[in-house]
Design an enzyme around this catalytic site. Structure first.
Site, short mmCIF file in Angstrom:
data_model
loop_
_atom_site.label_atom_id
_atom_site.label_comp_id
_atom_site.label_asym_id
_atom_site.label_seq_id
_atom_site.Cartn_x
_atom_site.Cartn_y
_atom_site.Cartn_z
N CYS A 92 -11.65 -5.44 -0.90
CA CYS A 92 -12.41 -4.82 -1.42
C CYS A 92 -13.18 -5.25 -2.49
O CYS A 92 -13.73 -6.15 -2.57
CB CYS A 92 -11.68 -3.29 -1.81
SG CYS A 92 -12.81 -2.04 -1.57
N HIS B 185 -8.46 -2.13 3.58
CA HIS B 185 -7.43 -2.09 2.48
C HIS B 185 -6.17 -2.06 3.22
O HIS B 185 -5.38 -1.17 3.73
CB HIS B 185 -7.38 -0.88 1.76
CG HIS B 185 -8.26 -0.67 0.70
ND1 HIS B 185 -8.15 -1.02 -0.54
CD2 HIS B 185 -9.60 -0.13 0.70
CE1 HIS B 185 -9.22 -0.89 -1.39
NE2 HIS B 185 -10.02 -0.25 -0.75
N GLU C 86 -3.08 -2.90 2.09
CA GLU C 86 -2.22 -2.24 1.49
C GLU C 86 -2.14 -0.76 1.58
O GLU C 86 -1.09 0.11 1.50
CB GLU C 86 -2.05 -2.42 0.04
CG GLU C 86 -3.19 -1.54 -0.76
CD GLU C 86 -4.57 -2.09 -0.75
OE1 GLU C 86 -4.93 -2.86 -0.13
OE2 GLU C 86 -5.55 -1.45 -1.49
#
Ligand SMILES: Nc1ncnc2c1ncn2[C@@H]1O[C@H](COP(=O)(O)OP(=O)(O)O)[C@@H](O)[C@H]1O
Ligand SMILES: [Mg+2]
Lengths: 724, 86, 226, 86
Positions: free
Chosen positions: C86, C194, C196
């Site tokens: 990002c 993302h 994560e």
């Protein structure tokens, strides 16, 4: 900004002399409605504020709940109505900033934001559309930049907010109990102003918030700076970890005046400060301007001489301002100097404690006739009516709003926005559920029952995720309290909330009062907004996909309660009728039963029945699961009612449960055991949302098509001006 | 009828802070070797192409659009309108 | 197996990334503040998401001038794995470590939603555990996520196999639906979605296994068996 | 040494789409009664205050800053620099 005559003479008699001009400004800021709660404070005491989980400490700007294993959750709610009505982007954004700093000042990391948005009729009114669009962008830009997820909220449009805006923001924080700021200070401690610089923007904001909008005060508009706020959060949390903070308070309404006097008063200390030490944005600011400036993104911190260096090093790392502006004295005075010269020297007690008012109240005349219903044209096509409701701005999906909010950052969001309440995971293996709800249409018709309804609705939403409500936030928004009829509606709402909170033993852990919400056409409808926080010990109820053959049960009675419903207001353009009333015993039984069913893993999903009634709630389940459902209206438990009333009545305490057929008998047994009013009313399957009355088909809508309309109609309206 | 290019510059009113300009100045420009810059203010520009009978009408028309459609919020910003003949 | 997580003023996914690296995949992760240098013996570097410098001027452009970027560049040359997620991707692009630019989404709005990625290149340190064309459910959250390159660069990207991820459907108007790219050597990867946020089943409503492979790929690269 | 105000306009290069300009045109301006507008292009402006010995140096200095610090991204944008004496 000034005091009323009688307040001025009161001040003079309290201090025994003429106040200086700076003292007048400080006192005017602090004695404003916004800071002093002078109209509401004596009544707010009725709310239950304690409970086994509530941690009370002096000087907290947010409520603190013990969630076990050495962890706490903090919560607060705020609004930024007046600023948002004139500068929706900045007003809404700085509203987020303010409530986040309240969470931070307890020493906890903010982990979630909620927003409640109310505007005029966006279908007709371009100004309302502009306000709405920019307020949403303001919240998105601020919260997203901070990296705090905005995980829930509500949006409502009503003509009573024409040319106006209600922007409510609630926030939750999380942290270790041992990290809570203890708020203490002793003589010789240092008072530090940390964060952004002080400028002329926002001067007089708190007074502005307490005036009606006609006296538009341009300088009261603040420019948001989420980047600085983010740095402040990290700096403060590091200082907290290093034990550098003795006491802390955020700067909000009333600026330094408020922060200094309230800190001094709460901690029973004196503070001597020098305005020359405040880092300012512009030169030549008068001491009184510095004292009342409401420039955003600032924190007041009390630390010791020894710890100051370390605090400064942290601020240097994050490149934020850190001015040593004063020190702690033992005399309980607020002493404001510029260099050697004194500009104000007042007892903190006098400044921080405005004389509370006891305003008169009187039942509004309009309430005498409001419950009388008109005769309506019969509905010829219920499918059309339902489609119309599903695409109406109040009921259509709010994905255009929450899709602009980062609701995943922080990697806690287990149940994401778009369902009932959202759910966050906590570090101790438990889960937190929360939702805010308001309903001015109900509250207008019955301020007491309406407010209770908002409270119950928020509870229902939280219960649908398997959470037990453990705390409540209330935000009471009304018109001019000097009008006895308005003040009566305020008191009624408050009494209703108090009764409900006591009965359910849900303590109020925070709140806010916003008065003088008046539009050019008059006062807003009573608009209490209630936030409920729930705790889940083991596993949250995450909706499982509904499939062909699954069953639908409704819990709770459907009553003749169309007053203030979307059906009356949006379809029939009628304001009036009997609004829904919560039966406390049924409410409790139903809540506990839903929690039992969830705990026993018997259901796939639970959805509460609210705006738009049964028809809308069933449609929402079908649309989000992309599956049809056939419902028998004749089986719906409750009063004997006509079809329109069964479909659209907004009676409370109702839940819709979807589940695998194999669990039917277990579910029935449990509900019967708990003496619950319930019925199996439908079966999922096929591709239509279908309501039958006995053998007659009343509504038949294609799920896929309806879903598309429901999902897109709000963004089509806001972005392209399309009305369906 | 002639075609005009109308430049609308939207900037914060005097006394209203400009955090973006400050960040660009402090965290980018002054971090380098460019110490002669003392201020940066950001603004947004819209370049309209418009057909009107004369320069004056083009100017007033665009002003009207900006006011009516709330292209800027007079509470915090102001607009500067420059008209160029194409 | 030391992994550095670079923190800029305004980074806000640093803690999420750290949690996933340490608690889920048991890397030895460490934060590095943007004004510091990176140690010589680091094994991988991750630039997390967020709003460095409040996204002012353009997302990533100010952070790209941070002192630490000099070290990131040196390490990149040595072939050490670097991942930008990002805002981290935006910084890598603005610092010239990756080609292209990230523009405002076509919707003009910040977009937070779940998307599906298609793996186009499984020859990077972050994708070697995937099959080509494998699908990854993963969320995006950005305002400036529309990847753009000019035609010449696009040709080069394709020729050198630098397109790592595509969205399965049009999401924000990116050129060729590109969601992630790598440098010519393949060791520097940038992606807008993302990972994560998608590796734990508790918060991933669809399937957490595909995105986990991004981190498992790194483990494999670093010679750690699962 | 004199103080100059240098306006840097950052705008899209030819051929790069401008969804924001298009949206303002189509969903705002043309929806109303303002049919004479045919195009809207958005740009960003930075107003530098800079002390240099003359106009030319001010101009070249700001150009250098823009290039060095990537105030604009050359793949998609260009800058126009105008210098005004204060
Ligand atoms: N302003 C908003 N911000 C974030 N989420 C919102 C907002 N408005 C609505 N939502 C989300 O959309 C969903 C539906 O909202 P709402 O209709 O108020 O639910 P309910 O009727 O269950 O109270 C919820 O998940 C809610 O959190
Ligand atoms: Mg609900």
């Amino acid at each position: 900004m000034s005091l009323e005559d009688q307040e001025l003479s009161e001040l003079k008699s309290k201090i025994g002399r003429e106040p200086t001009p700076t003292e007048l400004q400080i006192v005017a800021a602090e004695w404003s409605e916004h800071c002093s709660y002078k109209s509401s404070k004596r009544h707010l005491k009725m709310l239950p504020m304690t409970g086994p989980l509530v941690i009370n400490e002096k000087g907290y700007d947010s409520g603190v709940l013990d969630v076990g294993d050495g962890y706490v959750v903090t919560a607060h709610i705020e609004s930024h109505n007046h600023p948002s009505a004139v500068e929706p982007y900045g007003g809404a954004a700085t509203g987020v900033g303010g409530v986040i700093r309240d969470i931070l000042s307890a020493g906890t990391r903010p982990i979630a934001i909620f927003d409640g948005l109310r505007f005029g009729n966006v279908e007709k009114d371009l100004q309302a559309r502009w306000l709405f669009k920019n307020a949403v962008t303001g919240i998105a830009d601020y919260g997203n930049c901070l990296g705090i997820p905005t995980i829930g909220g509500e949006v409502e449009f009503d003509e009573c907010y024409e040319n106006y805006a209600l922007v409510d923001v609630a926030a939750l924080g999380f942290g270790k109990k041992e990290h809570l700021i203890k708020n203490h200070a002793k003589k010789g401690d240092i008072v530090v102003l940390m964060g952004g610089s002080t400028g002329r923007d926002g001067i007089g904001g708190s007074q502005f918030a307490s005036d009606s909008l006609e006296s538009e005060d341009r300088s009261a508009v603040q420019i948001p700076d989420p980047f600085i706020e983010k740095l402040i959060i990290e700096a403060v949390l590091q200082a907290r970890n290093d034990g550098l903070i003795h006491a802390m308070k955020d700067l909000g309404g009333g600026g330094l005046s408020c922060a200094i006097s309230e800190t001094a008063d709460a901690l029973e200390i004196g503070i001597e400060m020098d305005v020359d030490k405040v880092h300012t944005r512009e030169s030549g600011m008068h001491p009184s301007e510095i004292m009342v400036s409401e420039s955003q993104e600032r924190m007041l911190i009390v630390t010791s001489k020894i710890k100051l260096k370390k605090l400064q090093t942290i601020c240097e790392k994050f490149r934020i301002g850190c001015s040593m502006i004063g020190q702690v004295k033992s005399d309980n005075q607020v002493h404001v100097k510029k260099g050697k010269k004194t500009f104000a020297n007042l007892s903190a007690d006098v400044v921080a404690n405005a004389t509370l008012l006891d305003l008169p109240s009187k039942k509004p005349v309009y309430l005498k006739t409001i419950e009388t219903e008109k005769k309506f044209k019969p509905i010829s096509d219920y499918s059309k009516t339902l489609m119309k409701l599903l695409s109406s701005p109040n009921i259509a999906s709010k994905i255009w709003v929450y899709g602009q909010y980062d609701h995943e950052v922080g990697i806690r969001t287990v149940v994401k926005p778009g369902k009932d309440a959202s759910v966050l995971r906590l570090d101790n293996g438990k889960f937190l559920s929360a939702k805010i709800d308001g309903n001015p249409k109900h509250c207008y018709i019955n301020p007491r029952e309406g407010a209770i309804g908002c409270f119950e609705e928020a509870c229902r939403n939280v219960v649908c995720t398997g959470a037990k409500p453990i705390g409540m936030l209330d935000h009471l928004q009304f018109g001019n309290p000097k009008d006895p009829e308005i003040f009566w509606t305020f008191l009624e709402s408050l009494k209703g909330l108090t009764d409900f909170a006591k009965f359910f033993e849900i303590p109020c852990v925070g709140g806010k009062v916003s008065l003088y919400n008046e539009t050019p056409k008059g006062p807003i409808k009573p608009t209490p907004v209630i936030g409920v926080i729930g705790l889940i010990d083991k596993k949250p109820s995450v909706s499982q996909k509904i499939s062909e053959g699954d069953c639908l049960i409704i819990i709770g009675n459907t009553k003749n309660e169309l007053g203030g419903s979307e059906f009356f207001e949006y379809v029939h353009k009628f304001v009036g009728g009997k609004c829904p009333v919560v039966n406390f015993d049924d409410s409790k039984k139903n809540m506990n039963s839903v929690l039992d069913l969830i705990k026993n893993n018997l259901i796939k999903s639970a959805h509460d029945c609210s705006k738009g009634g049964l028809a809308v709630a069933v449609s929402e389940m079908c649309m989000t699961n992309q599956i049809g459902c056939t419902v028998s209206l004749d089986k719906v438990p409750g009063d004997k009612l006509t079809v329109d009333r069964i479909l659209f009545s907004e009676s409370h305490s109702r839940y819709l449960l979807s589940f695998d057929k194999k669990n039917l008998s277990k579910i029935k047994d449990l509900l019967k055991n708990n003496k619950i009013s319930f019925k199996e009313i439908g079966k999922f399957g096929g591709e239509n949302i279908q309501f039958n009355n006995k053998i007659q088909s009343v509504v038949k809508l294609n799920v896929e098509k309806t879903h598309r309309v429901w999902l897109n109609s709000l963004s089509d309206l806001i972005l392209h001006g399309k009305t369906s | 009828m002639a075609t005009f290019s109308v430049h609308v510059t939207i900037e914060n009113k005097l006394g209203i802070s400009d955090p973006e300009g400050d960040t660009i100045l402090n965290d980018l420009v002054l971090k380098g070797t460019h110490k002669t810059v003392s201020k940066i203010k950001t603004a947004k520009m819209l370049k309209f192409t418009i057909k009107e009978k004369d320069k004056k009408t083009a100017q007033s028309k665009v002003q009207e659009i900006c006011d009516d459609l709330r292209i800027y919020n007079p509470m915090v910003s102001k607009v500067i309108i420059d008209v160029f003949e194409n | 197996m030391k992994v550095g997580v670079v923190v800029f003023p305004g980074s806000n996914c640093d803690r999420d990334m750290y949690h996933v690296l340490t608690d889920v995949f048991h890397f030895d992760a460490q934060y590095y503040w943007h004004e510091k240098g990176l140690p010589k013996n680091i094994d991988a570097v991750i630039l997390p998401g967020g709003f460095s410098y409040g996204d002012r001027l353009r997302a990533g452009v100010i952070a790209a001038h941070s002192p630490i970027i000099k070290d990131v560049k040196k390490i990149a040359e040595k072939g050490i794995p670097i991942l930008g997620v990002c805002n981290g991707f935006q910084i890598l692009v603005e610092s010239g470590l990756l080609p292209g630019v990230l523009l405002k989404n076509e919707s003009l709005n910040f977009m937070c939603e779940w998307t599906n990625l298609i793996v186009e290149n499984n020859n990077t340190p972050f994708t070697n555990q995937f099959k080509i064309n494998e699908k990854i459910p993963i969320p995006i959250a950005n305002g400036e996520g529309r990847y753009y390159v000019d035609d010449d660069t696009m040709k080069k990207l394709k020729k050198k196999n630098q397109i790592v991820f595509r969205y399965s459907e049009v999401v924000n108007g990116s050129s060729d639906r590109i969601a992630g790219v790598c440098n010519e050597d393949g060791n520097v990867v940038g992606m807008m979605p993302h990972p994560e946020r998608a590796v734990e089943s508790e918060i991933n409503p669809i399937d957490n296994k595909p995105s986990s492979r991004i981190f498992e790929s790194l483990l494999t690269t670093m010679g750690v068996s699962k």
